[in-house]
Design a protein around this motif. Structure first.
Motif, PDB file in Angstrom:
ATOM      1  N   ARG A 111      20.080  15.295  30.837  1.00 58.21           N
ATOM      2  CA  ARG A 111      18.902  14.514  30.432  1.00 58.21           C
ATOM      3  C   ARG A 111      17.564  15.263  30.286  1.00 58.21           C
ATOM      4  O   ARG A 111      17.614  16.391  30.861  1.00 58.21           O
ATOM      5  CB  ARG A 111      18.733  13.315  31.594  1.00 58.21           C
ATOM      6  CG  ARG A 111      19.872  12.574  32.081  1.00 58.21           C
ATOM      7  CD  ARG A 111      19.715  11.697  33.243  1.00 58.21           C
ATOM      8  NE  ARG A 111      20.796  10.909  33.385  1.00 58.21           N
ATOM      9  CZ  ARG A 111      21.010   9.984  34.496  1.00 58.21           C
ATOM     10  NH1 ARG A 111      19.890   9.795  34.953  1.00 58.21           N
ATOM     11  NH2 ARG A 111      21.913   9.299  34.812  1.00 58.21           N
ATOM     12  N   THR A 113      15.096  14.792  31.936  1.00 57.91           N
ATOM     13  CA  THR A 113      14.263  14.837  33.046  1.00 57.91           C
ATOM     14  C   THR A 113      14.984  16.120  33.924  1.00 57.91           C
ATOM     15  O   THR A 113      14.513  16.506  35.118  1.00 57.91           O
ATOM     16  CB  THR A 113      14.421  13.835  34.135  1.00 57.91           C
ATOM     17  OG1 THR A 113      15.766  13.283  34.175  1.00 57.91           O
ATOM     18  CG2 THR A 113      13.532  12.537  33.338  1.00 57.91           C
ATOM     19  N   THR A 114      15.892  17.014  33.384  1.00 58.97           N
ATOM     20  CA  THR A 114      16.735  17.965  34.156  1.00 58.97           C
ATOM     21  C   THR A 114      15.639  19.068  34.303  1.00 58.97           C
ATOM     22  O   THR A 114      14.976  19.425  33.057  1.00 58.97           O
ATOM     23  CB  THR A 114      18.043  18.450  33.370  1.00 58.97           C
ATOM     24  OG1 THR A 114      18.933  17.263  33.192  1.00 58.97           O
ATOM     25  CG2 THR A 114      18.444  19.564  33.868  1.00 58.97           C
ATOM     26  N   TYR A 191      22.733  20.647  26.234  1.00 52.38           N
ATOM     27  CA  TYR A 191      21.543  20.038  25.923  1.00 52.38           C
ATOM     28  C   TYR A 191      21.130  20.568  24.557  1.00 52.38           C
ATOM     29  O   TYR A 191      21.201  21.953  24.226  1.00 52.38           O
ATOM     30  CB  TYR A 191      20.543  20.048  27.012  1.00 52.38           C
ATOM     31  CG  TYR A 191      19.368  19.656  26.576  1.00 52.38           C
ATOM     32  CD1 TYR A 191      19.104  18.058  26.986  1.00 52.38           C
ATOM     33  CD2 TYR A 191      18.060  20.172  25.904  1.00 52.38           C
ATOM     34  CE1 TYR A 191      17.802  17.554  26.435  1.00 52.38           C
ATOM     35  CE2 TYR A 191      16.743  19.518  25.557  1.00 52.38           C
ATOM     36  CZ  TYR A 191      16.773  18.132  25.831  1.00 52.38           C
ATOM     37  OH  TYR A 191      15.567  17.573  25.452  1.00 52.38           O
TER      38      TYR A 191
END
Length: 341
Positions: A111, A113-114, A191
């Motif tokens: 995500r 937010t990682t 990602y």
């Protein structure tokens, strides 16, 4: 900490820029016997200014940065090189969503937010694994890193990669294509994000676009593996290892729905060996998703790949590429590995 500044050509001086904190540019100048570091100024059109739709005139600090960048573009390649450095203000901890201007791929596993931290990987190196000779053109930075698992808070080893790539041949697209094909011996793409907008123009009228990638850590390069225990590897183990690489290259080049992929940069640094001895092929940044029947050009004016592992046809300036060229490069890597034994 600075990366290796050795170049194939002698330079009068080398220049590097890093972006520390928000839009603050640090300048590094390397001359014989000394490295100078100075805070140059701030980048124009910062994220805050864009967010507030501010059309104010550039500040003196921003004008200094622009003038210096224009100065760099006027330097002769034989006189100066370009390096990347890491200073005290380098942002080693950040969230993936904090990367200004990036738009994450909807298929990303991690995500925005990682949390990512650079230079903390268990391989114990703070080196930036990328170097480029010129300010313009395709450039890549790869950092050993870790990400925080949101479920248990543990940090896991990964590689964080940022690069400016040719807009028509983005590595994210090639990597995702071969994963969708089920090609074996390729690391997972955890990602992926690209810079929003149309990209910037570069040499040969090519357009470049920023890419952000986080890939699973799949071990060490084949060069490091042979340095570490090459003398202990049997002929059968070496054959099994390279059979895995061949399997991956053939699987990527197998035509499905009139499309296939070529790596185009098989080299010692892009062939990996996992802890259990499993082979992996990384760095599909020079790769391309091809369509049957098209004229597959390497690029407008340059040969793509690592020179010492290029096959005869590529060195003869052929513009067409096939899996045969990747296999010939793999054969040269095998010869290099056997020689290192």
């Amino acid at each position: 900490d600075f990366i290796d500044m050795a170049e194939s050509l002698p330079r009068r001086f080398m220049i590097g820029l890093t972006l520390a904190r928000e839009a603050e540019v640090q300048l590094y100048v390397c001359v014989p016997g000394c490295i100078y570091v100075v805070s140059l100024g701030t980048m124009p059109c910062s994220y805050i200014a864009q967010k507030n739709a501010c059309n104010a005139e550039p500040t003196d600090s921003e004008q200094i940065v622009v003038q210096f960048l224009l100065f760099l573009h006027q330097q002769l390649a034989k006189d100066s090189g370009y390096l990347t450095g890491r200073g005290i203000g380098f942002p080693c901890n950040f969230m993936l969503g904090d990367i200004v201007g990036s738009s994450p791929n909807e298929r990303s596993i991690l995500r925005p937010t990682t949390n990512i931290r650079l230079g903390y990987a268990s391989i114990a190196t703070n080196e930036v694994l990328g170097r480029h000779a010129y300010l313009r053109g395709q450039r890549t930075w790869v950092y050993p890193a870790q990400y925080s698992d949101e479920e248990n808070g543990e940090y896991r080893d990964v590689f964080f990669k940022f690069q400016w790539a040719i807009d028509s041949d983005l590595e994210i697209d090639v990597h995702q294509f071969i994963l969708d094909k089920g090609v074996p011996h390729v690391p997972r793409l955890l990602y992926a994000a690209s810079m929003v907008g149309k990209g910037a123009s570069g040499p040969c009228r090519q357009r470049f676009k920023g890419e952000v990638m986080v890939m699973e850590d799949v071990g060490m390069s084949i060069a490091s593996a042979f340095d570490a225990n090459g003398l202990n590897k049997s002929d059968a183990e070496i054959i099994d290892l390279f059979a895995g690489y061949i399997h991956a290259l053939f699987a990527a080049a197998t035509v499905e729905d009139d499309k296939f992929a070529l790596h185009r940069d098989v080299s010692m640094g892009n062939l990996m060996v996992g802890p259990s001895g499993k082979p992996y092929i990384i760095d599909w940044g020079c790769g391309r998703v091809c369509t049957v029947g098209e004229k597959m050009r390497s690029s407008s004016k340059e040969m793509i790949g690592t020179a010492i592992y290029m096959g005869i046809r590529i060195l003869a300036n052929s513009k067409s590429r096939s899996v045969v060229d990747d296999l010939e490069s793999l054969f040269l890597v095998l010869c290099h590995c056997i020689w290192r034994r």
